[in-house]
Design an enzyme around this catalytic site. Structure first.
Site, PDB file in Angstrom:
ATOM      1  N   ASP A  13      54.603  29.883  56.169  1.00 34.43           N
ATOM      2  CA  ASP A  13      53.772  30.998  56.644  1.00 34.43           C
ATOM      3  C   ASP A  13      53.269  31.893  55.517  1.00 34.43           C
ATOM      4  O   ASP A  13      53.080  33.099  55.697  1.00 34.43           O
ATOM      5  CB  ASP A  13      54.535  31.857  57.675  1.00 34.43           C
ATOM      6  CG  ASP A  13      54.812  31.110  58.964  1.00 34.43           C
ATOM      7  OD1 ASP A  13      53.976  30.259  59.343  1.00 34.43           O
ATOM      8  OD2 ASP A  13      55.862  31.364  59.586  1.00 34.43           O
ATOM      9  N   TYR A  18      45.207  29.287  55.898  1.00 36.47           N
ATOM     10  CA  TYR A  18      44.169  30.316  55.827  1.00 36.47           C
ATOM     11  C   TYR A  18      43.336  30.135  54.556  1.00 36.47           C
ATOM     12  O   TYR A  18      42.099  30.182  54.595  1.00 36.47           O
ATOM     13  CB  TYR A  18      44.835  31.688  55.844  1.00 36.47           C
ATOM     14  CG  TYR A  18      43.879  32.855  55.730  1.00 36.47           C
ATOM     15  CD1 TYR A  18      42.823  33.016  56.630  1.00 36.47           C
ATOM     16  CD2 TYR A  18      44.038  33.801  54.727  1.00 36.47           C
ATOM     17  CE1 TYR A  18      41.956  34.087  56.524  1.00 36.47           C
ATOM     18  CE2 TYR A  18      43.172  34.877  54.618  1.00 36.47           C
ATOM     19  CZ  TYR A  18      42.127  35.019  55.518  1.00 36.47           C
ATOM     20  OH  TYR A  18      41.265  36.082  55.413  1.00 36.47           O
ATOM     21  N   LYS A  38      46.027  17.451  55.452  1.00 40.79           N
ATOM     22  CA  LYS A  38      47.366  17.974  55.749  1.00 40.79           C
ATOM     23  C   LYS A  38      48.227  16.739  55.999  1.00 40.79           C
ATOM     24  O   LYS A  38      48.440  16.327  57.144  1.00 40.79           O
ATOM     25  CB  LYS A  38      47.314  18.871  56.993  1.00 40.79           C
ATOM     26  CG  LYS A  38      48.636  19.465  57.420  1.00 40.79           C
ATOM     27  CD  LYS A  38      48.994  20.695  56.642  1.00 40.79           C
ATOM     28  CE  LYS A  38      50.240  21.370  57.220  1.00 40.79           C
ATOM     29  NZ  LYS A  38      50.668  22.516  56.414  1.00 40.79           N
ATOM     30  N   GLY A 118      50.118  21.295  51.420  1.00 34.76           N
ATOM     31  CA  GLY A 118      51.514  20.926  51.613  1.00 34.76           C
ATOM     32  C   GLY A 118      52.062  21.465  52.928  1.00 34.76           C
ATOM     33  O   GLY A 118      51.325  21.936  53.800  1.00 34.76           O
ATOM     34  N   ALA A 119      53.373  21.401  53.057  1.00 34.20           N
ATOM     35  CA  ALA A 119      54.062  21.927  54.238  1.00 34.20           C
ATOM     36  C   ALA A 119      55.181  22.835  53.754  1.00 34.20           C
ATOM     37  O   ALA A 119      55.955  22.450  52.872  1.00 34.20           O
ATOM     38  CB  ALA A 119      54.630  20.786  55.076  1.00 34.20           C
TER      39      ALA A 119
END
Length: 225
Positions: A13, A18, A38, A118-119
């Site tokens: 987050d 964004y 993604k 990335g994640a």
């Protein structure tokens, strides 16, 4: 000349999507062929029987080069938990080489700009031996680091920058992402990070109530890359 970047955050987050979506839309306004990927996402809903991740859908829609969802997000996991745990619960094995193969295959599509998001943060596990950072290392793309300006960001940012350098990658720059409320001593924290990180501050993202307000910010950010 193609420009390709890996987009990471200092934690989950942080604002990676964004920034990724904002840059893709800016690239579209500039007339560039832009691809956003993604490669792995955890947290999805079923749409007409297929799992779809909200962030991946936003990236797909913002890209000027139109790709199938499966090209944008080849590995989608249903539960919004750590990817390696979500994969284990689904009886799946996700490997760095598999993700790298998906990414390289999609990037054969003609483009001017590619952003691979990335994640979570930099050291997100894919399985019990590999991290998502290993995929970034294999790709070798310069890294854009998104910093969510909140209490604790100094430690997380510096450690992430150190890990990126340790993996032998170039930190192209970092983006300061501001929340709805500025953190205490915002300017002092921003100055501290700018002095402690050798990579350039690409831009600061103020809290924007509308997309129109954010367009100029991302147009300038794109030019800084």
């Amino acid at each position: 000349m193609k420009k390709r970047f890996f987009v990471t955050g200092i934690d989950t987050d942080a604002g990676k999507t964004y920034v990724t979506v904002g840059l893709l839309k800016a690239a579209k306004r500039a007339g560039l062929k832009a691809i956003g990927l993604k490669p792995i996402a955890a947290g999805a809903d079923r749409v007409e029987g297929n799992l779809r991740n909200d962030d991946a859908l936003l990236i797909q829609q913002a890209s000027s080069v139109k790709l199938a969802y499966e090209q944008v997000n080849p590995v989608v996991l249903e539960e919004a938990i750590a990817p390696h745990i979500a994969a284990m619960k689904e009886g799946r094995l996700v490997t760095a080489s598999r993700l790298e193969g998906f990414i390289k295959g999609t990037l054969l599509t003609p483009h001017d700009l590619a952003l691979v998001e990335g994640a979570g943060g930099w050291r997100v596990p894919l399985n019990d031996r590999e991290f998502l950072s290993g995929v970034a290392k294999s790709l070798g793309f310069p890294v854009i680091m998104v910093v969510n300006m909140k209490l604790g960001c100094l430690n997380h940012t510096i450690l992430t920058a150190e890990a990126i350098a340790r993996d032998g990658l170039v930190l192209a720059g970092w983006v300061a992402n501001t929340g709805a409320e500025k953190m205490p001593c915002y300017e002092e924290n921003l100055a501290s990070l700018a002095g402690m990180i050798s990579a350039p501050l690409l831009g600061t993202l103020p809290w924007c109530e509308s997309e129109l307000d954010s367009q100029q910010v991302f147009d300038e950010l794109l030019l800084a890359l």
